[in-house]
Design an enzyme around this catalytic site. Sequence first.
Site, PDB file in Angstrom:
ATOM      1  N   TYR A   1      -4.855  -4.060  -1.380  1.00 55.72           N
ATOM      2  CA  TYR A   1      -6.076  -4.789  -1.709  1.00 55.72           C
ATOM      3  C   TYR A   1      -6.996  -4.816  -0.495  1.00 55.72           C
ATOM      4  CZ  TYR A   1      -3.398  -8.947  -0.001  1.00 55.72           C
ATOM      5  OH  TYR A   1      -2.635  -9.832   0.713  1.00 55.72           O
ATOM      6  N   CYS A   2      -8.297  -4.866  -0.763  1.00 57.19           N
ATOM      7  CA  CYS A   2      -9.350  -4.806   0.255  1.00 57.19           C
ATOM      8  C   CYS A   2      -9.106  -3.650   1.231  1.00 57.19           C
ATOM      9  CB  CYS A   2      -9.443  -6.120   1.018  1.00 57.19           C
ATOM     10  SG  CYS A   2     -11.003  -6.329   1.923  1.00 57.19           S
ATOM     11  N   PRO A   3      -9.029  -2.412   0.706  1.00 53.63           N
ATOM     12  CA  PRO A   3      -8.723  -1.272   1.579  1.00 53.63           C
ATOM     13  C   PRO A   3      -9.892  -0.910   2.494  1.00 53.63           C
ATOM     14  CG  PRO A   3      -9.281  -0.511  -0.627  1.00 53.63           C
ATOM     15  CD  PRO A   3      -9.239  -2.013  -0.690  1.00 53.63           C
TER      16      PRO A   3
ATOM     17  N   LYS B   1       0.861  -1.765   4.594  1.00 51.26           N
ATOM     18  CA  LYS B   1      -0.215  -2.566   5.186  1.00 51.26           C
ATOM     19  C   LYS B   1       0.200  -4.021   5.336  1.00 51.26           C
ATOM     20  CE  LYS B   1      -4.988  -4.024   4.095  1.00 51.26           C
ATOM     21  NZ  LYS B   1      -6.145  -3.758   3.233  1.00 51.26           N
TER      22      LYS B   1
END
Length: 274
Positions: free
Chosen positions: A143-145, A156
Site C-alpha cells: 500500500y502507498c507504493p 516493505k
Amino acid sequence: MKHTTMATLPTTWRFMDDTDEKKSSALRSFATDDTLCQLAGSKGHVSLRAWVHDSTIVLGTQDSRLPFVHQGIDLLKGKGYRSVVRNSGGLAVLLDQGVLNLSLVFPGDKSWTIDGGYELMSGLIQKMFPLQTIEAREIVGSYCPGKYDLSIDGKKFAGISQRRVRGGIAVQIYLCVTGTGSDRAETVRQFYEEAVQTEETRFEYPQIRPEVMASLSELTAGALSVNDVVEKACTVLEKEGLALIPSAFTLEEEQLYSTQLERVTERHHRCLNR
C-alpha cells in the site's frame, strides 16, 4: 541542484516525542508538522519528531475521490479504524500502536531536490539498522507504493512522504515496528475493494498483495519496540554530532499550530464532502 545532508543542516535540533498521544487524531500530527515547517522556513529551525496514532487509516487526496469512498470508510469504522485525509502526497496507509512515524523538518527552498529529502530519511533508517540490508525501491503490491519504499528481503516495512510549507520541508516516514505487516495490508486491501467495487477510477490504485509487507520485528526476528526505534534515531543523530533539545511549542507557536489545525481539519472535511 543541492542535496540535503546532515552536514548541510544546523547542529542544534528540536526533538518532539509525541508517541504517547496515540488516541489523538492524526490531523493533529499533520498540523504539528506544518507548524514546524513554518518555523523552519521563518526561523531556520530543524526538528526531529516521533509520533504514533492508534487505529487510524490515513487516506490520500486521490483516495478521497474513489467512487465508493464512504462505503470504504464505513467498512474501516466497523473494524475500529477512524479515517482522515492527509495534506501530503501518497495513498492510504495504516497507523496503529506498532507503527512509528518520524518527521525530519528543516529549512529549504526550490533548490533542494525532492529525492534529496527522501535520501536523507532513508539514510537515517539504514544507519539505525546497520546489520540489515535495506533497499529503497518500489515494492509492487504494497500500500502507498513509491520508489523510496524501504524493504528487507523484498518485504516493505516503511514508506516515505514529503511536505513543503512556507520555506520548510517535512520528510515523514511510517515504520511498521511490531505486529504483522500482512494483516495491516489486508485491511487496506479490503478498503480499496469496498471503495472501488467494479467502477472505473481516475487513477490507478494499488493492487495490494499482503504477503509483500512485514514489520521490522518480523524481518529482524528481534523484540523491537517503538521506543527502541525512537532511541535508535536519536543515537544516530547524536553520533552525527547533532544536539537534540526536547521542547514543546511556546505560546506563540501554539497559536500557529491552532491555525494549521484548522486548515488541515477543514481540508479533511472538504475532501470527504465533495
